[in-house]
Design a protein around this motif. Structure first.
Motif, PDB file in Angstrom:
ATOM      1  N   ILE A  11      -4.961 -13.976  13.300  1.00 28.98           N
ATOM      2  CA  ILE A  11      -6.242 -13.928  12.607  1.00 28.98           C
ATOM      3  C   ILE A  11      -6.684 -12.504  12.311  1.00 28.98           C
ATOM      4  CG2 ILE A  11      -6.993 -16.116  13.611  1.00 28.98           C
ATOM      5  CD1 ILE A  11      -8.811 -14.492  15.493  1.00 28.98           C
ATOM      6  N   PHE A  12      -6.079 -11.518  12.983  1.00 33.62           N
ATOM      7  CA  PHE A  12      -6.422 -10.128  12.732  1.00 33.62           C
ATOM      8  C   PHE A  12      -5.543  -9.508  11.653  1.00 33.62           C
ATOM      9  CE2 PHE A  12      -7.685 -10.979  17.144  1.00 33.62           C
ATOM     10  CZ  PHE A  12      -9.043 -10.739  17.032  1.00 33.62           C
ATOM     11  N   PHE A  67     -13.278 -10.180  -5.328  1.00 30.99           N
ATOM     12  CA  PHE A  67     -11.940 -10.150  -4.720  1.00 30.99           C
ATOM     13  C   PHE A  67     -11.981 -10.088  -3.194  1.00 30.99           C
ATOM     14  CE2 PHE A  67     -13.047  -5.717  -5.382  1.00 30.99           C
ATOM     15  CZ  PHE A  67     -12.542  -5.051  -4.278  1.00 30.99           C
ATOM     16  N   GLU A  68     -13.156 -10.256  -2.607  1.00 31.49           N
ATOM     17  CA  GLU A  68     -13.271 -10.244  -1.146  1.00 31.49           C
ATOM     18  C   GLU A  68     -12.288 -11.197  -0.467  1.00 31.49           C
ATOM     19  OE1 GLU A  68     -14.219  -9.576   2.732  1.00 31.49           O
ATOM     20  OE2 GLU A  68     -14.792  -8.362   0.998  1.00 31.49           O
ATOM     21  N   PRO A  69     -12.098 -12.441  -0.984  1.00 31.26           N
ATOM     22  CA  PRO A  69     -11.170 -13.371  -0.331  1.00 31.26           C
ATOM     23  C   PRO A  69      -9.714 -12.892  -0.313  1.00 31.26           C
ATOM     24  CG  PRO A  69     -12.647 -14.549  -1.809  1.00 31.26           C
ATOM     25  CD  PRO A  69     -12.817 -13.089  -2.099  1.00 31.26           C
ATOM     26  N   PHE A  70      -9.391 -11.911  -1.150  1.00 35.12           N
ATOM     27  CA  PHE A  70      -8.013 -11.416  -1.206  1.00 35.12           C
ATOM     28  C   PHE A  70      -7.565 -10.874   0.141  1.00 35.12           C
ATOM     29  CE2 PHE A  70      -4.723  -8.281  -2.580  1.00 35.12           C
ATOM     30  CZ  PHE A  70      -3.876  -9.171  -3.237  1.00 35.12           C
ATOM     31  N   TRP A  71      -8.513 -10.332   0.930  1.00 34.91           N
ATOM     32  CA  TRP A  71      -8.153  -9.794   2.240  1.00 34.91           C
ATOM     33  C   TRP A  71      -7.558 -10.865   3.144  1.00 34.91           C
ATOM     34  CZ3 TRP A  71      -6.858  -5.876   5.110  1.00 34.91           C
ATOM     35  CH2 TRP A  71      -6.902  -6.003   6.500  1.00 34.91           C
ATOM     36  N   ASN A  72      -8.149 -12.036   3.173  1.00 34.89           N
ATOM     37  CA  ASN A  72      -7.698 -13.086   4.088  1.00 34.89           C
ATOM     38  C   ASN A  72      -6.461 -13.834   3.616  1.00 34.89           C
ATOM     39  OD1 ASN A  72      -9.636 -12.867   6.205  1.00 34.89           O
ATOM     40  ND2 ASN A  72     -11.159 -13.842   4.896  1.00 34.89           N
ATOM     41  N   HIS A  73      -6.299 -13.958   2.305  1.00 39.96           N
ATOM     42  CA  HIS A  73      -5.182 -14.757   1.795  1.00 39.96           C
ATOM     43  C   HIS A  73      -4.548 -14.120   0.556  1.00 39.96           C
ATOM     44  CE1 HIS A  73      -6.276 -17.959   4.559  1.00 39.96           C
ATOM     45  NE2 HIS A  73      -7.520 -17.887   4.124  1.00 39.96           N
ATOM     46  N   PRO A  74      -4.026 -12.892   0.663  1.00 44.42           N
ATOM     47  CA  PRO A  74      -3.417 -12.266  -0.518  1.00 44.42           C
ATOM     48  C   PRO A  74      -2.208 -13.037  -1.033  1.00 44.42           C
ATOM     49  CG  PRO A  74      -2.888 -11.020   1.467  1.00 44.42           C
ATOM     50  CD  PRO A  74      -3.924 -12.025   1.857  1.00 44.42           C
ATOM     51  N   GLU A  75      -1.495 -13.712  -0.113  1.00 41.51           N
ATOM     52  CA  GLU A  75      -0.272 -14.412  -0.519  1.00 41.51           C
ATOM     53  C   GLU A  75      -0.548 -15.513  -1.539  1.00 41.51           C
ATOM     54  OE1 GLU A  75      -1.341 -14.232   2.619  1.00 41.51           O
ATOM     55  OE2 GLU A  75       0.120 -13.071   3.799  1.00 41.51           O
ATOM     56  N   LYS A  76      -1.764 -16.052  -1.524  1.00 35.83           N
ATOM     57  CA  LYS A  76      -2.098 -17.104  -2.490  1.00 35.83           C
ATOM     58  C   LYS A  76      -2.043 -16.598  -3.930  1.00 35.83           C
ATOM     59  CE  LYS A  76      -5.014 -20.014   0.477  1.00 35.83           C
ATOM     60  NZ  LYS A  76      -6.365 -20.628   0.648  1.00 35.83           N
ATOM     61  N   THR A 108      -9.700   1.374   5.319  1.00 37.06           N
ATOM     62  CA  THR A 108      -8.512   0.854   6.012  1.00 37.06           C
ATOM     63  C   THR A 108      -7.978  -0.382   5.310  1.00 37.06           C
ATOM     64  OG1 THR A 108      -9.315   1.703   8.132  1.00 37.06           O
ATOM     65  CG2 THR A 108      -7.637  -0.026   8.204  1.00 37.06           C
ATOM     66  N   ARG A 109      -8.860  -1.278   4.906  1.00 35.59           N
ATOM     67  CA  ARG A 109      -8.409  -2.479   4.190  1.00 35.59           C
ATOM     68  C   ARG A 109      -7.701  -2.114   2.892  1.00 35.59           C
ATOM     69  NH1 ARG A 109     -12.472  -7.317   3.542  1.00 35.59           N
ATOM     70  NH2 ARG A 109     -13.994  -5.771   2.831  1.00 35.59           N
ATOM     71  N   ASN A 110      -8.235  -1.126   2.186  1.00 34.77           N
ATOM     72  CA  ASN A 110      -7.575  -0.695   0.952  1.00 34.77           C
ATOM     73  C   ASN A 110      -6.162  -0.189   1.231  1.00 34.77           C
ATOM     74  OD1 ASN A 110      -9.839  -1.277  -0.611  1.00 34.77           O
ATOM     75  ND2 ASN A 110     -10.703   0.773  -0.348  1.00 34.77           N
ATOM     76  N   ARG A 111      -6.031   0.585   2.299  1.00 35.43           N
ATOM     77  CA  ARG A 111      -4.719   1.140   2.612  1.00 35.43           C
ATOM     78  C   ARG A 111      -3.762   0.053   3.109  1.00 35.43           C
ATOM     79  NH1 ARG A 111      -6.594   4.356   0.845  1.00 35.43           N
ATOM     80  NH2 ARG A 111      -7.243   6.185   2.019  1.00 35.43           N
ATOM     81  N   VAL A 112      -4.278  -0.838   3.953  1.00 36.48           N
ATOM     82  CA  VAL A 112      -3.454  -1.908   4.522  1.00 36.48           C
ATOM     83  C   VAL A 112      -2.928  -2.833   3.431  1.00 36.48           C
ATOM     84  CG1 VAL A 112      -3.630  -4.049   5.867  1.00 36.48           C
ATOM     85  CG2 VAL A 112      -4.403  -1.898   6.855  1.00 36.48           C
ATOM     86  N   LEU A 113      -3.784  -3.245   2.513  1.00 37.57           N
ATOM     87  CA  LEU A 113      -3.338  -4.159   1.460  1.00 37.57           C
ATOM     88  C   LEU A 113      -2.374  -3.481   0.496  1.00 37.57           C
ATOM     89  CD1 LEU A 113      -6.525  -6.252   0.693  1.00 37.57           C
ATOM     90  CD2 LEU A 113      -4.378  -7.063   1.672  1.00 37.57           C
ATOM     91  N   ALA A 114      -2.592  -2.195   0.218  1.00 38.55           N
ATOM     92  CA  ALA A 114      -1.641  -1.473  -0.633  1.00 38.55           C
ATOM     93  C   ALA A 114      -0.272  -1.436   0.031  1.00 38.55           C
ATOM     94  CB  ALA A 114      -2.144  -0.062  -0.904  1.00 38.55           C
ATOM     95  N   TYR A 115      -0.257  -1.177   1.337  1.00 43.66           N
ATOM     96  CA  TYR A 115       1.006  -1.170   2.070  1.00 43.66           C
ATOM     97  C   TYR A 115       1.669  -2.553   2.036  1.00 43.66           C
ATOM     98  CZ  TYR A 115       4.296  -1.056   5.958  1.00 43.66           C
ATOM     99  OH  TYR A 115       5.440  -1.161   6.726  1.00 43.66           O
ATOM    100  N   TYR A 116       0.878  -3.587   2.277  1.00 42.20           N
ATOM    101  CA  TYR A 116       1.418  -4.946   2.311  1.00 42.20           C
ATOM    102  C   TYR A 116       1.982  -5.339   0.946  1.00 42.20           C
ATOM    103  CZ  TYR A 116       1.610  -9.915   3.630  1.00 42.20           C
ATOM    104  OH  TYR A 116       2.030 -11.189   3.922  1.00 42.20           O
ATOM    105  N   LEU A 117       1.307  -4.951  -0.107  1.00 47.03           N
ATOM    106  CA  LEU A 117       1.807  -5.235  -1.455  1.00 47.03           C
ATOM    107  C   LEU A 117       3.111  -4.484  -1.711  1.00 47.03           C
ATOM    108  CD1 LEU A 117      -1.584  -5.130  -3.391  1.00 47.03           C
ATOM    109  CD2 LEU A 117      -0.088  -7.129  -3.188  1.00 47.03           C
ATOM    110  N   GLN A 118       3.156  -3.217  -1.312  1.00 50.23           N
ATOM    111  CA  GLN A 118       4.400  -2.457  -1.481  1.00 50.23           C
ATOM    112  C   GLN A 118       5.549  -3.116  -0.730  1.00 50.23           C
ATOM    113  OE1 GLN A 118       3.489   1.611  -0.296  1.00 50.23           O
ATOM    114  NE2 GLN A 118       3.051   2.200  -2.414  1.00 50.23           N
TER     115      GLN A 118
END
Length: 215
Positions: A11-12, A67-76, A108-118
């Motif tokens: 969940i984190f 785009f707030e929900p993108f944090w919890n479920h980007p894979e969708k 941090t969320r911006n950096r984390v999601l950019a990393y996850y997308l990469q």
């Protein structure tokens, strides 16, 4: 870091930055550099109506609720986003009225999601943002050097202070990260044109006003 091996129970969302090199006082994921230059940029909330997504990039320079929900479920959104040429990373807002921890968290969320997308194979241009001079101690952590980096001029002329902090932030970004191309979303700011390798593209609000004007 991913001890359970089952991302759906995390969940984190620690799997977003699994195996990342963590840098700075707040341990933000280090992003890969890119020399990509975006074209025909549309916003995340516009993507469903695009006939030829491969001819467009997607950005997140829009109001956070869109785009707030993108944090919890980007894979969708992955199957849809994979159709586009590239992504300009998320820009969860950093406002002066937020608590310092809230600004750090959104950065941090911006950096984390950019990393996850990469890590999931997306062509990603990192985003830099800030709102107070004290943010300069950490707000550029994790951004690559000598890379295309995106910023927005949205709101930078809303007050004398906003304009001042915008330019101080650009100066600090250049000093710390030396972007190869500064990708600017929004209206042209003449002072930036003195710099080399600056490119502009219209923001969502600019495009919307243009569509309304042209019927």
């Amino acid at each position: 870091m991913l001890k359970t091996g089952k991302a759906k129970y995390d969940i984190f969302r620690t799997y977003y930055w699994h195996n990342a090199e963590l840098v700075g006082n707040y341990k933000m994921p280090q992003l890969e550099a890119t020399q990509a230059i975006p074209f025909n940029v549309i916003s995340f909330n516009e993507r469903s109506g695009i006939a030829h997504p491969e001819e467009h990039w997607v950005d997140f320079f829009i109001d956070d609720p869109l785009f707030e929900p993108f944090w919890n479920h980007p894979e969708k959104s992955f199957s849809n986003l994979k159709k586009f040429a590239g992504i300009i990373a998320t820009d969860y807002s950093m406002y002066p009225e937020l608590l310092p921890a809230q600004r750090i968290w959104n950065c941090t969320r911006n950096r984390v999601l950019a990393y996850y997308l990469q890590q999931n194979g997306f062509n990603v241009i990192p985003v830099a943002s800030w709102c107070l001079e004290e943010d300069f101690e950490w707000c550029f952590d994790g951004l690559p050097t000598d890379s295309s980096i995106a910023i927005t001029t949205n709101g930078c002329k809303s007050s004398t202070y906003a304009k001042k902090i915008f330019f101080k932030g650009v100066e600090e970004l250049i000093a710390q990260k030396n972007p190869s191309t500064l990708v600017v979303c929004g209206r042209e700011v003449p002072e930036l044109n003195e710099m080399a390798n600056v490119m502009y593209y219209p923001s969502f609000s600019q495009r919307w006003k243009e569509r309304v004007k042209n019927g």
